[in-house]
Structure formats: structure tokens, C-alpha cells
Design a protein around this motif. Structure first.
Motif, short mmCIF file in Angstrom:
data_model
loop_
_atom_site.label_atom_id
_atom_site.label_comp_id
_atom_site.label_asym_id
_atom_site.label_seq_id
_atom_site.Cartn_x
_atom_site.Cartn_y
_atom_site.Cartn_z
N ALA A 1 0.86 -1.19 0.00
CA ALA A 1 0.00 0.00 0.00
C ALA A 1 0.89 1.23 0.00
CB ALA A 1 -0.92 0.00 1.21
N SER A 2 0.56 2.21 -0.85
CA SER A 2 1.33 3.46 -0.88
C SER A 2 0.84 4.37 0.24
CB SER A 2 1.16 4.14 -2.24
OG SER A 2 -0.21 4.48 -2.45
N LEU B 1 17.83 3.58 -14.26
CA LEU B 1 17.21 4.39 -13.22
C LEU B 1 18.20 4.62 -12.08
CD1 LEU B 1 13.67 2.73 -12.83
CD2 LEU B 1 14.20 4.87 -14.01
N LYS B 2 18.12 5.82 -11.52
CA LYS B 2 18.89 6.10 -10.31
C LYS B 2 18.09 5.59 -9.10
CE LYS B 2 20.95 10.24 -12.35
NZ LYS B 2 21.10 11.72 -12.27
N LYS B 3 18.72 5.61 -7.93
CA LYS B 3 18.07 5.08 -6.74
C LYS B 3 16.85 5.89 -6.33
CE LYS B 3 22.24 2.97 -4.80
NZ LYS B 3 23.17 2.93 -3.65
N ASP B 4 16.81 7.17 -6.69
CA ASP B 4 15.68 8.01 -6.29
C ASP B 4 14.68 8.21 -7.43
OD1 ASP B 4 17.33 9.51 -7.88
OD2 ASP B 4 17.15 11.36 -6.70
N ASN C 1 7.04 2.15 1.29
CA ASN C 1 7.34 1.87 2.71
C ASN C 1 6.71 2.90 3.65
OD1 ASN C 1 8.77 -0.38 2.02
ND2 ASN C 1 10.74 0.33 2.78
N LYS C 2 5.42 3.22 3.36
CA LYS C 2 4.66 4.17 4.18
C LYS C 2 5.34 5.54 4.26
CE LYS C 2 2.32 0.73 7.05
NZ LYS C 2 2.02 0.27 8.43
N GLY C 3 5.89 5.98 3.13
CA GLY C 3 6.48 7.31 3.06
C GLY C 3 7.95 7.38 3.39
N GLU C 4 8.57 6.25 3.75
CA GLU C 4 10.00 6.26 4.07
C GLU C 4 10.86 6.43 2.81
OE1 GLU C 4 10.90 2.73 6.17
OE2 GLU C 4 9.66 3.24 7.93
N ASN D 1 6.80 -4.07 4.55
CA ASN D 1 5.34 -3.93 4.54
C ASN D 1 4.74 -4.55 3.27
OD1 ASN D 1 2.81 -3.11 5.52
ND2 ASN D 1 2.90 -1.19 4.36
N ILE D 2 5.19 -5.76 2.95
CA ILE D 2 4.77 -6.44 1.73
C ILE D 2 3.43 -7.15 1.96
CG2 ILE D 2 5.37 -8.26 0.08
CD1 ILE D 2 8.32 -7.67 0.73
#
Length: 647
Positions: free
Chosen positions: A371-372, A400-403, A430-433, A468-469
Motif C-alpha cells: 500500500a502506498s 534508473l537512479k536510486k531516487d 514503505n509508508k512514506g520512508e 510492509n509487503i
């Protein structure tokens, strides 16, 4: 002589007038009966599961509605042709009740003859149509059977139609006095006026309808235009507004704008006074005024015919391309993480493909569901798996870069400007992490349409950090070059693996979707072709009816012209020009309507259908030219005989 004998003699005497109406009715009844033969075939009723019954049933309903309108308009035209005859009969003592019975008997005679002829011809061609349908549905050979049920249904429906029309049409005569009947269709030629405002409105309505049809093509031209297009697409009932705009604009085109154009030609003295232009321009103003409703109806019917046939032809011709887009891989097996039989199933698939001699390339991918931050489900695939897939599909790999994150479309027909899941600028995991910047949208589907909603690709290191999978999937996709011959192996795999067990695994193949879509599209083409042919034949018949309705009035004009010295060659030129305009102006306008209609269709198919449009219009143009030449030949010959007889 009884009233029945008198009615029979009237039908026999007016064979020339009733011929086109009779033949058109026969063709319509034949098509309805043929569809009924297909619909009630025992094998189709047992195997189709309802899909064919729905398509054929809807086609039958359309034919019935069209038949009712066609018969009503046709009979109304013939009553006007014979109004003088009815007036004489009433002077000689025939009561209105007897006259209504006479018309009823005549209509029922023609109707019953048309029903018998239509069913007889339908029986002759029923085996051929069953062969075509069996080829479309891949049922093998559909055996011929005596279609008792189809005969009963056809006779019942069309008897009701002819009884209903035969009951209604005499009411037209009841409202007319003897003097009006004796005058027939002749009307005094008063000065024709037109509304400049309504003429401009016709242009605006047609123009706005065409602009709405083209509006999806206007994206990416200018930001302001993009906003206009988005506003147009947000209007509720847009399709209804578009259709109403074009239909009303078409009516005003014939009732107002065409008169305006002819008056403009009349004021152009250099053109108007040249040779016979004065005759056909001035007379055409009255003919279009009197026939504006008929020309409007012909244009709309022709537009429906052209659009329906072009649409179903385009759909049937892009089935393979659509299957390749919907299923980029020939076979895709997807397993939940808790499926203990995953490796065994993949082994079965591999061995089965090898046993049938298929060459293949297998690609494995891992997909995580979580879940986003806004509580929407999101599916994530790592960059290396994404690149493996696009490489197998012949597409360019991405970096792709990491961000950074790449959005991946889930459905074939996607538009980043309209799809909210493809218009995100950032993605939170990851819940906004973890917050990632969206750098673009992938060019195509990489699994099959609708498999994973809201799918993104991320750097492998970011993928490994995900917590959080909610679910984890392992998807195996197969590139099989000879995929069109995989039906047998697919059927055997269905016996081994089943259809899939919810919560454990599921799988899909391109060949199954292709065969199903191919059958449906061919069936639509089969139905659409005949419906389009009926509409076009009906439109052409209305022109034929109207020309012969006007012939009695026109003959007096040409007799007068011959007496003042106009040669038959010049009269032939005038008549030919008028008939050509009445034939080809509705045809050209219908072609324009169809062109803009297929622009809308192209936005749905995401592929060009212009080639199919040209083929369909070219075929109908040839038919229209042949029909025009035959009608013109008969019309001028009849006119010549009338003039020679009077002289």
C-alpha cells in the motif's frame, strides 16, 4: 369484379412503381430469415453460451425497426403517387371505407409476396450462410436443418409489420379531400426563402461536431488547446451531444444551407446564364425544398451503413495486432509466494512446449504488492527484471537512479494525460520512508492487460529495501515465435494445470484471447455487413421512390420545355445533373460524417483505420455509381416516352 380482384389488378398494373419497394423488402426479409436460421441452429444454441444469441438477436431487432420505418415511408410515397387515382375512384362512388380496404389489401398482397420470396431465397442461401458462420466460429461444419422455427418467427414478425403499416397508411387518405387528392403531388412553385441564421447554424453545428470528433488528435499541439480538449471530454453525455449536433446540422444543411448555396449560384449571372445552368439550378431549388427530409434521411442511413461496416471491418482487421498488444508474451504464468507447486507447474509447461517442438524464451520476474502512502495499492518490479522483459520484447532497456521510478501502463489503451496512475510526479513507498521521482512512462504493457494495477519499476537496491509487503508474485512469461499454433498445447495445459487456483496461481495465453476476439470480430463483421447493406439499400430505395414520385410532375415541365424548342439532349443533361446532385450530395456528406466518426474509432483502437475507410467508401461509391446510372437510364427513357406520347 370484387374488391380483392381490383386490388390484385392495381398491384399488377403498378409493378414498375412497386418493384424497388418489393425487392428491398424481399432482401430485408431474406437477411432477417437467414439470421434466424443461424440463431436457432441446434449446435449454436448448445455451444455458444449466449454470446451469439445476443449479437444475432440485436441484429434481428435492428432489422425489424428498420423494416417498420422503411415500409411506412415507402407506402406513404406510393400513396402520394396514386393520390389522383384515389380521387377519381372517390368521384366514381368509392367510399373512404372501401378505399382504405383497397389500400390495405394491396399492401398485404405485396407484403405476403415479399415474405414468401424472402424466405424462399433465404432457404436457397441458408447453407452458404451456415458455412460462413461455421468458419467464423470454428465449429466445423454446421449441418443443414429445416428451419421451421425461423420460418414461423419471420412470418409472424413481418405479417405483424405489414398489418400494422397497412392499417396505419389508409389514415393518410382519410384526412385528404377529393380536391386535394386530384391535385396529387403537384404544388405551386412559390418563391423559396431561406434563413441565413439557420444556414450559419448548420455550418456551426457540423463544424462543432467534427471538431469534437477530432479533439483527441489536438493534444500536444498547444497547452491552451489541451485545456479546451479536456473541457470538451469532461462534458456529460458527450456522445449524445456529438450525434445530435451532426444530425441537426445535416437537416439544416438540406433545408437551409443548400438553398442558400443555390441562391448564391443564381445570383452569379455569369454561371447562371451559361447554357442549361438556369434550368437545373432554378428547378433544383424546388426539388431540394420538397425533398429535404428525404435527403436528410438518406444521408443519415448512408452514414450509419458506412460507419458500421468500416467499424466492424477495422475491428476484424486489427485482431492480431490487438492480441500482440494485450498479450506481449505468448504465455504468462503467475504464482503467489505461498504456492508450493510453482516449480512443478513451470516444469510441466516447459516439457509440454518441448514435446510439441516449440522454440521459446522464458523470462522470470518478481513483483511486490504494497500500500502506498495514500492507501492505494501499488505493484513494484525491480529494474533488472523490467529490463529482462523489455529486452525479450525487443524494446530498449532503461537506466534508473536510486531516487527514480518508471511508471508502467497496465492497459494497452493508455494516455498519461488522462490516467491518474500514469500522471504521478512522485511515488511514496514503505509508508512514506522512500520517496521517488517519476522520470517517465514505459512505452507498452510488459505482462498482459490488467494483470498488475499501478505498476512501477524501481532500482534493484530500492526493491530489496521494501518492507510492509502485502503479497509477492513470481511471474514467468514465454516468448513463442510460433504462438498461432499453440492452441492444442494450451488445451492440454488446461487439462494439466486447470484454469488456476485463486490465491495460488493463475495463467493466461495469447492464443485463447486471439481466437475469442477473432470469432467475435468476424461475427460482428458478418452481422455489420448485412445491416450496412440493408441501410444502404433502403437509402437508395428512398431516392428511387422520390424520383418516381416526382416524375408525373416533372413530365409536364419537360413537355413544356420541348414545345418552346429545348432539345431532348439538353433536357437529358438537365435531368442528369439534377439526379446526380440528389444522388451524390447525400453520399458525399455521408462520407464526411463517416470520416469523422472513424476518427473517434481510431482513438479507441489506437491504430489507423483509414485504409479500411477507403476500401469501404470505394466499394459503396462503385455501387452508388452503378445505381445512379441505372436509375438515370430508366428515368430518362420514361421521360422520353412520356414526351413522345404527348407530342
Amino acid at each position: 369484379m370484387t374488391l380483392l380482384q381490383f386490388a390484385f389488378n392495381n398491384v399488377k398494373r403498378n409493378t414498375r412503381v412497386y418493384l424497388a419497394y418489393f425487392l428491398s423488402s424481399v432482401f430485408t426479409i431474406m437477411i432477417f430469415f437467414s439470421f434466424a436460421v443461424n440463431l436457432f441452429h441446434p449446435e449454436i444454441e448448445n455451444k455458444s453460451g449466449g454470446a451469439i444469441e445476443i449479437i444475432m438477436g440485436q441484429a434481428e431487432a435492428v432489422i425489424l425497426i428498420f423494416s417498420f420505418l422503411f415500409v411506412f415511408i415507402s407506402v406513404n410515397s406510393f400513396l402520394k403517387i396514386r393520390s389522383k387515382e384515389f380521387g377519381i375512384l372517390m368521384i366514381l362512388g368509392m367510399t373512404k371505407k372501401q378505399l382504405r380496404r383497397l389500400v390495405f389489401l394491396e399492401n398485404m398482397m405485396i407484403g405476403c409476396l415479399a415474405i414468401m420470396a424472402g424466405i424462399t431465397i433465404g432457404l436457397v442461401f441458408s447453407k452458404l450462410l451456415l458455412m460462413i458462420l461455421s468458419n467464423i466460429l470454428s465449429y466445423g461444419s454446421l449441418s443443414f436443418y429445416f428451419p421451421f422455427k425461423a420460418i414461423i418467427v419471420t412470418v409472424a414478425f413481418f405479417i405483424l409489420i405489414f398489418i400494422g403499416i397497412s392499417t396505419l397508411t389508409p389514415l393518410i387518405i382519410r384526412t385528404s379531400t377529393i380536391i386535394i387528392l386530384l391535385k396529387g403531388t403537384k404544388k405551386p412553385n412559390r418563391e423559396i426563402k431561406f434563413s441565413f441564421t439557420q444556414s450559419i447554424l448548420a455550418v456551426l453545428l457540423l463544424g462543432s461536431g467534427y471538431f469534437i470528433a477530432l479533439s483527441p488528435k489536438a493534444f500536444d499541439i498547444h497547452p491552451l488547446l489541451d485545456k479546451v480538449v479536456l473541457f470538451i471530454e469532461s462534458i456529460p453525455y458527450l456522445e449524445v451531444i456529438l450525434t445530435a449536433s451532426v444530425v441537426i446540422g445535416t437537416y439544416l444543411f438540406f433545408s437551409q444551407l443548400s438553398i442558400f448555396v443555390l441562391h448564391w449560384l443564381k445570383r452569379n449571372r455569369r454561371f447562371y446564364m451559361k447554357k442549361t445552368n438556369m434550368l437545373w439550378v432554378s428547378d433544383l431549388i424546388y426539388r431540394i425544398r420538397d425533398n429535404s427530409r428525404m435527403l436528410f434521411l438518406v444521408t443519415i442511413l448512408s452514414s450509419v451503413a458506412f460507419t458500421s461496416i468500416t467499424g466492424v471491418y477495422a475491428l476484424s482487421s486489427v485482431v492480431k495486432d490487438e492480441s500482440l498488444k494485450d498479450h506481449p508474451f505468448a504465455l504468462t504464468y503467475t504464482s503467489y509466494s505461498n504456492n508450493g507447486n510453482e516449480l512443478q507447474h513451470i516444469k510441466i509447461i516447459d516439457e509440454m512446449l518441448k514435446s510439441y517442438g516449440f522454440q521459446y524464451e522464458k523470462v522470470k520476474s518478481e513483483v511486490i504488492k504494497q500500500a502506498s502512502s495514500n492507501n492505494h495499492t501499488i505493484h513494484i518490479i525491480k529494474l533488472s527484471d523490467y529490463n529482462d522483459r523489455v529486452s525479450a520484447l525487443g524494446l530498449e532497456k532503461v537506466d534508473l537512479k536510486k531516487d527514480e521510478a518508471l511508471l508502467i501502463p497496465v492497459y494497452v489503451r493508455f494516455d498519461p494525460k488522462r490516467d491518474k496512475t500514469l500522471s504521478q510526479e512522485t511515488v511514496s513507498l514503505n509508508k512514506g520512508e522512500i520517496n521517488l521521482e517519476v522520470v517517465g512512462v514505459a512505452p507498452k504493457v510488459i505482462f498482459y492487460s490488467g494483470l498488475f494495477n499501478n505498476l512501477i519499476a524501481v532500482h534493484d537496491e530500492i526493491f530489496n529495501q521494501l518492507t510492509n509487503i502485502q503479497d509477492k508474485y513470481y511471474s514467468y512469461s514465454y516468448v513463442i515465435p510460433d504462438w498461432q499454433n499453440t492452441l492444442e498445447v494450451t488445451e492440454n495445459l488446461r487439462e494439466e494445470l486447470g484454469v488456476g487456483e485463486r490465491g495460488l496461481y493463475f495463467w493466461s495465453t495469447r492464443i485463447e484471447g486471439y481466437i475469442l476476439e477473432n470469432q467475435n470480430k468476424k461475427l460482428f463483421l458478418y452481422v455489420g455487413f448485412f445491416l450496412g447493406a440493408i441501410f444502404f439499400l433502403g437509402a437508395s430505395s428512398f431516392l428511387y421512390f422520390r424520383l418516381y414520385t416526382d416524375l408525373n410532375q416533372e413530365k409536364n415541365k419537360y413537355i413544356g420545355l420541348s414545345k418552346i424548342g429545348l432539345s431532348f439532349k439538353e433536357m437529358k443533361k438537365v435531368a442528369s445533373m439534377q439526379i446526380a446532385i440528389l444522388f451524390f450530395v447525400p453520399f458525399i456528406l455521408a462520407c464526411i460524417h463517416t470520416f469523422f466518426a472513424i476518427m473517434v474509432l481510431q482513438t479507441v483502437l489506437y491504430s489507423s483505420v483509414f485504409k479500411q475507410f477507403l476500401i469501404v467508401i470505394g466499394a459503396f461509391l462503385i455501387l452508388n455509381i452503378i445505381y445512379y446510372l441505372s436509375i438515370r437510364y430508366r428515368y430518362i427513357n420514361l421521360l422520353n416516352r412520356l414526351i413522345d406520347h404527348k407530342n
